[in-house]
Write a protein that holds these residues in place. Sequence first.
Motif, PDB file in Angstrom:
ATOM      1  N   PRO A 113      48.615  39.902  39.081  1.00 42.10           N
ATOM      2  CA  PRO A 113      49.074  39.653  37.703  1.00 42.10           C
ATOM      3  C   PRO A 113      48.039  38.967  36.825  1.00 42.10           C
ATOM      4  CG  PRO A 113      50.791  39.090  39.287  1.00 42.10           C
ATOM      5  CD  PRO A 113      49.553  39.367  40.080  1.00 42.10           C
ATOM      6  N   GLU A 114      47.176  38.119  37.396  1.00 40.79           N
ATOM      7  CA  GLU A 114      46.204  37.409  36.570  1.00 40.79           C
ATOM      8  C   GLU A 114      45.175  38.340  35.948  1.00 40.79           C
ATOM      9  OE1 GLU A 114      45.055  36.386  40.950  1.00 40.79           O
ATOM     10  OE2 GLU A 114      46.857  36.895  39.803  1.00 40.79           O
ATOM     11  N   SER A 115      45.155  39.615  36.375  1.00 37.86           N
ATOM     12  CA  SER A 115      44.213  40.576  35.782  1.00 37.86           C
ATOM     13  C   SER A 115      44.827  41.345  34.616  1.00 37.86           C
ATOM     14  CB  SER A 115      43.745  41.569  36.852  1.00 37.86           C
ATOM     15  OG  SER A 115      44.804  42.423  37.257  1.00 37.86           O
ATOM     16  N   ALA A 116      46.049  40.983  34.210  1.00 39.13           N
ATOM     17  CA  ALA A 116      46.776  41.773  33.208  1.00 39.13           C
ATOM     18  C   ALA A 116      46.002  41.918  31.902  1.00 39.13           C
ATOM     19  CB  ALA A 116      48.142  41.141  32.949  1.00 39.13           C
ATOM     20  N   ASN A 117      45.325  40.870  31.474  1.00 34.05           N
ATOM     21  CA  ASN A 117      44.600  40.921  30.198  1.00 34.05           C
ATOM     22  C   ASN A 117      43.089  40.818  30.394  1.00 34.05           C
ATOM     23  OD1 ASN A 117      47.013  41.000  28.533  1.00 34.05           O
ATOM     24  ND2 ASN A 117      47.326  38.865  29.162  1.00 34.05           N
ATOM     25  N   ALA A 118      42.636  41.186  31.592  1.00 34.91           N
ATOM     26  CA  ALA A 118      41.222  41.013  31.907  1.00 34.91           C
ATOM     27  C   ALA A 118      40.329  42.064  31.262  1.00 34.91           C
ATOM     28  CB  ALA A 118      41.014  41.036  33.422  1.00 34.91           C
ATOM     29  N   VAL A 141      31.092  45.979  33.786  1.00 39.01           N
ATOM     30  CA  VAL A 141      29.637  45.895  33.708  1.00 39.01           C
ATOM     31  C   VAL A 141      29.036  45.829  35.110  1.00 39.01           C
ATOM     32  CG1 VAL A 141      27.708  44.505  32.861  1.00 39.01           C
ATOM     33  CG2 VAL A 141      29.810  44.698  31.504  1.00 39.01           C
ATOM     34  N   THR A 142      27.959  46.571  35.334  1.00 34.98           N
ATOM     35  CA  THR A 142      27.237  46.453  36.597  1.00 34.98           C
ATOM     36  C   THR A 142      26.793  45.004  36.782  1.00 34.98           C
ATOM     37  OG1 THR A 142      26.451  48.725  36.560  1.00 34.98           O
ATOM     38  CG2 THR A 142      25.177  47.171  37.860  1.00 34.98           C
ATOM     39  N   ASP A 143      27.159  44.418  37.937  1.00 36.68           N
ATOM     40  CA  ASP A 143      26.960  42.984  38.114  1.00 36.68           C
ATOM     41  C   ASP A 143      26.051  42.638  39.281  1.00 36.68           C
ATOM     42  OD1 ASP A 143      28.805  43.946  39.888  1.00 36.68           O
ATOM     43  OD2 ASP A 143      30.344  42.458  39.477  1.00 36.68           O
ATOM     44  N   ASN A 144      25.036  43.467  39.517  1.00 30.94           N
ATOM     45  CA  ASN A 144      23.928  43.049  40.366  1.00 30.94           C
ATOM     46  C   ASN A 144      22.876  42.445  39.432  1.00 30.94           C
ATOM     47  OD1 ASN A 144      24.986  44.134  42.768  1.00 30.94           O
ATOM     48  ND2 ASN A 144      24.099  46.135  42.351  1.00 30.94           N
ATOM     49  N   PRO A 145      22.378  41.246  39.690  1.00 32.32           N
ATOM     50  CA  PRO A 145      22.548  40.412  40.878  1.00 32.32           C
ATOM     51  C   PRO A 145      23.595  39.309  40.746  1.00 32.32           C
ATOM     52  CG  PRO A 145      20.703  39.616  39.626  1.00 32.32           C
ATOM     53  CD  PRO A 145      21.269  40.772  38.841  1.00 32.32           C
ATOM     54  N   TRP A 146      24.271  39.222  39.589  1.00 25.61           N
ATOM     55  CA  TRP A 146      25.219  38.117  39.384  1.00 25.61           C
ATOM     56  C   TRP A 146      26.283  38.087  40.475  1.00 25.61           C
ATOM     57  CZ3 TRP A 146      30.527  38.036  38.478  1.00 25.61           C
ATOM     58  CH2 TRP A 146      31.063  36.814  38.065  1.00 25.61           C
ATOM     59  N   GLY A 165      38.682  37.084  30.810  1.00 26.07           N
ATOM     60  CA  GLY A 165      38.336  38.426  30.350  1.00 26.07           C
ATOM     61  C   GLY A 165      37.050  38.957  30.957  1.00 26.07           C
ATOM     62  N   LEU A 166      36.987  40.269  31.129  1.00 26.29           N
ATOM     63  CA  LEU A 166      35.830  40.954  31.701  1.00 26.29           C
ATOM     64  C   LEU A 166      35.247  41.936  30.690  1.00 26.29           C
ATOM     65  CD1 LEU A 166      37.366  41.804  35.207  1.00 26.29           C
ATOM     66  CD2 LEU A 166      35.818  39.903  34.665  1.00 26.29           C
ATOM     67  N   GLY A 167      33.964  42.080  30.696  1.00 19.12           N
ATOM     68  CA  GLY A 167      33.315  43.028  29.798  1.00 19.12           C
ATOM     69  C   GLY A 167      33.343  44.441  30.356  1.00 19.12           C
ATOM     70  N   GLN A 168      33.369  45.423  29.470  1.00 15.62           N
ATOM     71  CA  GLN A 168      33.336  46.837  29.859  1.00 15.62           C
ATOM     72  C   GLN A 168      32.281  47.564  29.033  1.00 15.62           C
ATOM     73  OE1 GLN A 168      37.824  47.024  29.528  1.00 15.62           O
ATOM     74  NE2 GLN A 168      37.506  48.679  31.004  1.00 15.62           N
ATOM     75  N   VAL A 169      31.603  48.496  29.683  1.00 13.89           N
ATOM     76  CA  VAL A 169      30.573  49.268  28.990  1.00 13.89           C
ATOM     77  C   VAL A 169      31.059  50.652  28.591  1.00 13.89           C
ATOM     78  CG1 VAL A 169      28.647  48.023  30.031  1.00 13.89           C
ATOM     79  CG2 VAL A 169      29.605  49.997  31.206  1.00 13.89           C
ATOM     80  N   HIS A 170      32.189  51.077  29.105  1.00 15.45           N
ATOM     81  CA  HIS A 170      32.823  52.316  28.647  1.00 15.45           C
ATOM     82  C   HIS A 170      34.307  52.225  28.932  1.00 15.45           C
ATOM     83  CE1 HIS A 170      33.305  53.777  32.775  1.00 15.45           C
ATOM     84  NE2 HIS A 170      32.012  53.604  32.989  1.00 15.45           N
ATOM     85  N   GLU A 171      35.055  53.086  28.292  1.00 13.67           N
ATOM     86  CA  GLU A 171      36.503  53.089  28.507  1.00 13.67           C
ATOM     87  C   GLU A 171      36.823  53.474  29.942  1.00 13.67           C
ATOM     88  OE1 GLU A 171      38.816  52.052  26.650  1.00 13.67           O
ATOM     89  OE2 GLU A 171      37.968  51.970  24.619  1.00 13.67           O
ATOM     90  N   VAL A 172      37.904  52.964  30.426  1.00 12.28           N
ATOM     91  CA  VAL A 172      38.309  53.239  31.798  1.00 12.28           C
ATOM     92  C   VAL A 172      38.447  54.746  32.025  1.00 12.28           C
ATOM     93  CG1 VAL A 172      40.756  52.916  31.200  1.00 12.28           C
ATOM     94  CG2 VAL A 172      40.031  52.764  33.571  1.00 12.28           C
ATOM     95  N   GLY A 173      37.930  55.202  33.160  1.00  8.83           N
ATOM     96  CA  GLY A 173      38.082  56.603  33.544  1.00  8.83           C
ATOM     97  C   GLY A 173      37.144  57.566  32.862  1.00  8.83           C
TER      98      GLY A 173
END
Length: 529
Positions: A113-118, A141-146, A165-173
């Motif tokens: 549930p904590e990912s609902a608005n991520a 976002v690609t997270d190598n090396p973080w 919140g998490l960043g995205q570089v393109h829409e899901v799918g």
Amino acid sequence: MADNADHDRPTLPDAAVTEITELFDDAVAQHKTSGVTWAIVGGHTSERPVLAHGAAGHHELDRGEPTPGSTPMARDSISRIASMTKSFTAAAVLALRDEGALRLDDPVASHVPESANAFAGGDDAPAVTIRDLLTMSSGLVTDNPWGDRQESMTREQFAATLRGGLGQVHEVGTGFEYSNTGYALLGRVIDEVAGEDHTAVIRRRFLEPLGLADTAFETSGLDSARIATGHRLADRTDATRFEAVPFDSPGVYGAMAGLYSTVDDVAVWMRFLAAADAAPGAGPHASATADRPPLARASRREMQQLHRHQKLRPQPADQDGSSPGFDRIRGYGYGLVIEQFADLGEVISHSGGYPGYGSFMIWHRDSGVGVVALANSKYAPVTPLSMQALRVLLRADPPVLTTRDPVAAPRTVRAAGAALDWLRGMGDSHADMWFADNMDLDIPRAERRRRLGAALEAAGRDASALGTLTVEGAHVLSPAHLRWTVPGATDGREGAEQLPSVRIDLLMDPRREALIQGLDVTSVPAEKS
């Protein structure tokens, strides 16, 4: 140092083992890694998990020299396998799916549930699903090396990260983007659905049933004398560049890269996955799991299908400014990479890069033969080394990477005999029995015979040439598709051009009691026959 493990029944040419050994030994000698252990993994028809193995370098270096008590890398050296862990996490998700505990198209937030608005997608963006995370399709976002430095993150810290919140570089799918955080989320899905930590689920469901005694998420239960210390690469070029890296402790991000293992344990895991592609009744089977494998064969096959295409850079342009294309097709399955090469055919793999370690496993889909390499320096070049080793096996004499040809279905074989009889003019009873209803509608029988006669004439042949064709001699393109070729004639003069060949294709229809839906005769240039 190398050892051809199958002394009694050699399966690898000595020259191939020697060449592969030199590849890995040279990587250590040239200070590309502080140490490495590798193995050639037996294929579908081999009873031995490891056909040959070798090792070079040391478990731990300090100022370019082995530390007191450090031993050379060996077959039983324990190393971090990093992102190769993702295949275990994906397998655990599929096992829970198979039991009905989740669906791959469940929104991740329905289990965590904590990912609902991520996720930061637009208003019309669909919810991120378990399948999106498995296939690297979430847009995170690609997270190598973080991500490599987050292994010990606790559930509470991870929940706070998701709520931020998490960043995205393109829409899901809509594309491929490699994400460690996505697989950390899958670990949390396993936690919640199974009611126990994902590390315990993977241990209970896979490590213990398959006998992977040297594979674990933490070092406390492992033989410390065999654990290879990881090394970072400092800004030097000699052996002093390798500086020891302290171990991290298990946490949420361990689901993406936390496992330690050996080449022998990884070989067992590779063969367990690869066996899903072996012919029924063939392939390796652990006696303790043969009746009830830890993961169904169909689910293991599902892991090894290309579910999300990964864009690659085109090859450099030719003189005319155009690129000749791509060197391969590449995509992601579930915790595994699927690639198609012009020379190797289809291979399944996953690499691992981690603070202090580099790893790679790969196997040839048709033969099941593979390579695994584990190194104890960050981002060691085990991927190119293993690919070179696989190509050594490709060139070996006798062949090691054999191709599995399709086999004609029994009904196709029966239809083929009738089709050849009809082509030879033995009456229409064969056509009445075996032609599907589309055949005469598409091309009347008299016209089919005229087309056959014209193709034979163009080839400089007559009907007697069909007498050389047999069912057994057909080229099998699929269980439902056969091809015969009648080569064109020449006038016997040296260098004379060969006349076009006659190509005959038989294709069965899709019903279980299949009939012939295509019996096509074409004239093709000799060089394409």
